[in-house]
Each structure stands twice: as C-alpha cells, then as structure tokens.
Write an enzyme that holds these catalytic residues in place. Structure first.
Site, PDB file in Angstrom:
ATOM      1  N   LYS A 127      -1.859  -0.457 -11.700  1.00 10.65           N
ATOM      2  CA  LYS A 127      -2.825  -0.536 -10.848  1.00 10.65           C
ATOM      3  C   LYS A 127      -3.355   1.005 -10.135  1.00 10.65           C
ATOM      4  O   LYS A 127      -4.515   1.755 -10.044  1.00 10.65           O
ATOM      5  CB  LYS A 127      -2.692  -1.330  -9.816  1.00 10.65           C
ATOM      6  CG  LYS A 127      -3.730  -1.785  -8.879  1.00 10.65           C
ATOM      7  CD  LYS A 127      -2.753  -2.512  -7.534  1.00 10.65           C
ATOM      8  CE  LYS A 127      -4.031  -2.686  -6.759  1.00 10.65           C
ATOM      9  NZ  LYS A 127      -3.706  -2.915  -5.317  1.00 10.65           N
ATOM     10  N   ASP A 183      -7.860   2.296   4.486  1.00 11.03           N
ATOM     11  CA  ASP A 183      -8.648   1.375   5.134  1.00 11.03           C
ATOM     12  C   ASP A 183      -9.520   0.560   3.757  1.00 11.03           C
ATOM     13  O   ASP A 183     -10.404   1.273   3.113  1.00 11.03           O
ATOM     14  CB  ASP A 183      -9.872   0.892   6.154  1.00 11.03           C
ATOM     15  CG  ASP A 183      -9.418   0.235   7.142  1.00 11.03           C
ATOM     16  OD1 ASP A 183      -8.504  -0.928   7.171  1.00 11.03           O
ATOM     17  OD2 ASP A 183     -11.122  -0.570   6.339  1.00 11.03           O
ATOM     18  N   LYS A 210       0.767  -1.116   0.027  1.00  9.69           N
ATOM     19  CA  LYS A 210      -0.227  -0.028   0.303  1.00  9.69           C
ATOM     20  C   LYS A 210       0.578   1.311   0.179  1.00  9.69           C
ATOM     21  O   LYS A 210       0.781   2.405  -0.537  1.00  9.69           O
ATOM     22  CB  LYS A 210      -1.106  -0.164   1.746  1.00  9.69           C
ATOM     23  CG  LYS A 210      -1.744  -0.386   0.540  1.00  9.69           C
ATOM     24  CD  LYS A 210      -2.723   0.236   2.929  1.00  9.69           C
ATOM     25  CE  LYS A 210      -3.961  -1.051   3.088  1.00  9.69           C
ATOM     26  NZ  LYS A 210      -4.507  -0.275   4.401  1.00  9.69           N
ATOM     27  N   ASP A 251      -5.269  -8.841  -4.598  1.00 12.24           N
ATOM     28  CA  ASP A 251      -4.936  -8.754  -6.440  1.00 12.24           C
ATOM     29  C   ASP A 251      -4.895  -9.833  -7.387  1.00 12.24           C
ATOM     30  O   ASP A 251      -5.340  -9.950  -9.043  1.00 12.24           O
ATOM     31  CB  ASP A 251      -3.764  -8.021  -6.518  1.00 12.24           C
ATOM     32  CG  ASP A 251      -3.772  -6.404  -5.823  1.00 12.24           C
ATOM     33  OD1 ASP A 251      -4.945  -6.340  -5.778  1.00 12.24           O
ATOM     34  OD2 ASP A 251      -2.191  -6.245  -6.034  1.00 12.24           O
TER      35      ASP A 251
HETATM   36  P1  ITT Z   1      -2.919  -1.322   6.995  1.00  8.95           P
HETATM   37  O1  ITT Z   1      -1.916  -1.650   8.183  1.00  8.95           O
HETATM   38  O2  ITT Z   1      -3.123  -0.561   6.458  1.00  8.95           O
HETATM   39  O3  ITT Z   1      -4.557  -1.624   8.121  1.00  8.95           O
HETATM   40  P2  ITT Z   1      -4.078  -4.441   5.679  1.00  8.95           P
HETATM   41  O4  ITT Z   1      -2.971  -4.967   4.944  1.00  8.95           O
HETATM   42  O5  ITT Z   1      -4.380  -4.481   7.228  1.00  8.95           O
HETATM   43  O6  ITT Z   1      -2.583  -2.858   6.288  1.00  8.95           O
HETATM   44  P3  ITT Z   1      -6.503  -3.689   5.167  1.00  8.95           P
HETATM   45  O7  ITT Z   1      -7.261  -3.684   6.347  1.00  8.95           O
HETATM   46  O8  ITT Z   1      -7.270  -2.114   4.283  1.00  8.95           O
HETATM   47  O9  ITT Z   1      -4.674  -3.706   4.975  1.00  8.95           O
HETATM   48  O10 ITT Z   1      -6.950  -3.924   4.051  1.00  8.95           O
HETATM   49  C1  ITT Z   1      -8.217  -5.190   3.761  1.00  8.95           C
HETATM   50  C2  ITT Z   1      -7.212  -6.802   3.513  1.00  8.95           C
HETATM   51  O11 ITT Z   1      -8.529  -6.712   2.351  1.00  8.95           O
HETATM   52  C3  ITT Z   1      -5.862  -6.722   2.702  1.00  8.95           C
HETATM   53  O12 ITT Z   1      -5.144  -7.612   3.741  1.00  8.95           O
HETATM   54  C4  ITT Z   1      -6.000  -7.069   1.738  1.00  8.95           C
HETATM   55  O13 ITT Z   1      -5.903  -8.601   1.455  1.00  8.95           O
HETATM   56  C5  ITT Z   1      -7.124  -6.509   1.050  1.00  8.95           C
HETATM   57  N1  ITT Z   1      -6.541  -5.610   0.105  1.00  8.95           N
HETATM   58  C6  ITT Z   1      -6.938  -4.342   0.377  1.00  8.95           C
HETATM   59  N2  ITT Z   1      -6.367  -3.443  -0.454  1.00  8.95           N
HETATM   60  C7  ITT Z   1      -6.350  -4.739  -1.959  1.00  8.95           C
HETATM   61  C8  ITT Z   1      -5.701  -4.563  -2.924  1.00  8.95           C
HETATM   62  O14 ITT Z   1      -5.393  -3.091  -3.541  1.00  8.95           O
HETATM   63  N3  ITT Z   1      -5.608  -5.362  -3.421  1.00  8.95           N
HETATM   64  C9  ITT Z   1      -5.534  -6.675  -2.994  1.00  8.95           C
HETATM   65  N4  ITT Z   1      -6.920  -6.850  -1.815  1.00  8.95           N
HETATM   66  C10 ITT Z   1      -6.499  -5.819  -1.210  1.00  8.95           C
END
Ligand code: ITT
Length: 190
Positions: A165, A65, A12, A144
């Site tokens: 992306k 998020d 991210k 993804d």
């Molecule tokens: P933070 O520390 O920023 O919270 P995170 O990995 O826990 O990072 P999120 O809670 O925002 O991220 O996202 C939840 C899940 O959704 C993440 O673990 C991915 O599996 C999925 N996800 C979110 N955005 C994605 C993306 O752009 N591409 C693929 N999967 C994604």
C-alpha cells in the site's frame, strides 16, 4: 528522539512508521482529544489540527488528514470521509453507487507539520483508482476494501500488505514529501 505523530488511527500510524523507519526516523503516536475542525479542504483541516496539537503539546509534531473523493459524486465524501465511514460505511457507499458506471475515485492526503512559534507546513499526496462493486480484503482500514489503485494489479488496498500500500498510497506520497523537508530542516539547524 522520536517525532510525534498526532493521530487516533493506529493503522495510519503503522503505515507512516514503516516509511519513517526507512528514513531512520522513529515516531511516537499521540492521540489528543483536540476537536478536528470541519472544513471543505483537507489542507485547511490538517493545518489547523497541527497548530492546535503543537500548542497543546508545546513540541514539534505532525498530523495527517485524508479522504476519499468519488468522481461521480462530485468529490463526496471527501473531507467528510470520517463521518460517512462511521455512518453508512463501505456497504452504504457501494449502495449509493450501485447504478453508477463511472467508478473513478481518488484518495487525498494532507500532512501538516508544526513547531512551536512557527507557521505550519503542508504536504500533499493523492492516488487515483476505482471503487469496486463489492468489498474485498481484510487488511488496512476504512475504505480500503472498496478501492483499487490504478497503478496496482487490480487488488484493493485491503488486499495489500502495508509495504505494498505504501508503494502507491496518497499518505505515503505526502509523508515522503514531508520527510524530505524534515531531513533538510534538521540538517540546516545542526
Ligand atoms: P486521525 O486521528 O489521524 O484524524 P482518522 O481515522 O479520523 O484519524 P482521517 O480523518 O484522516 O482519519 O480520515 C477520514 C476517514 O477517511 C477515515 O476514517 C477512513 O474511513 C478514510 N480513510 C482515510 N485514509 C484512508 C486510507 O488510507 N484507506 C482507507 N480509508 C481511508
């Protein structure tokens, strides 16, 4: 001075940093041990996380998020995406959808920015697409490899470069909205 992006997810951070750099903004990644609240709305989770992160840092910062919302599963896993990815993963989600013809899905993103003493602001983004029948590609992260955006050329997000992306993603849209607001805010406070 760099702006703090509170996240534990380096993918991210790379995606967002690329966009911020184009806007002349440098970001600093901070992974805080704050507990992410569990709620049914991404916006609510982002808002609360931004407030918590800002109060623990005592500095302006933002969080993001995101979640995958599958139409035929009535929006599941949505705000529970992190847990579902960690437990059943892409293979589990593909198995769950094996007999489902309607493959429509969307990624949603909520960015929340907070400054000490102020209320947090929230910016949203979303991208419509479909869930494949198998995982494809090795770039990116999370879901993804099983998600192809409608406005793309059939490739999954995991088959695209970060730049590609970022042209289509939920996160890029939300971040661009936030960066526009942030630039205006900086200008007004100069
Ligand atoms: P933070 O520390 O920023 O919270 P995170 O990995 O826990 O990072 P999120 O809670 O925002 O991220 O996202 C939840 C899940 O959704 C993440 O673990 C991915 O599996 C999925 N996800 C979110 N955005 C994605 C993306 O752009 N591409 C693929 N999967 C994604």
């Amino acid at each position: 001075m760099a702006l703090i992006f509170v996240t534990g997810n380096r993918h991210k951070f790379e995606e967002v940093s690329e966009i911020a750099a184009k806007h002349g903004l440098k970001l600093e990644m901070r992974d805080l041990p704050c507990k992410e609240i569990q709620a049914d709305e991404l916006e609510e989770i982002a808002r609360q996380s931004a407030v918590d992160a800002c109060s623990s840092l005592g500095k302006p910062c933002f969080v993001e998020d995101a979640g995958l919302f599958v139409h035929a599963l009535r929006g599941f896993p949505g705000p529970y995406s992190s847990y579902v990815f960690r437990t059943i993963g892409n293979d589990g989600l593909l198995k769950l959808m094996a007999s489902i013809g309607d493959r429509r899905a969307e990624f949603r993103s909520a960015v929340s920015y907070c400054e000490p003493g102020s209320k947090p602001s929230v910016f949203r983004g979303r991208v419509k697409g479909s869930i494949g029948f198998e995982a494809r590609g090795s770039k990116g992260f999370g879901f993804d490899p099983i998600f192809s955006p409608d406005k793309g050329d059939g490739r999954t997000f995991a088959e695209m470069t970060i730049t590609e992306k970022n042209e289509l993603s939920h996160r890029a849209q939300a971040i661009k909205r936030f960066l526009k607001y942030y630039a205006q805010r900086k200008k007004a406070h100069r």
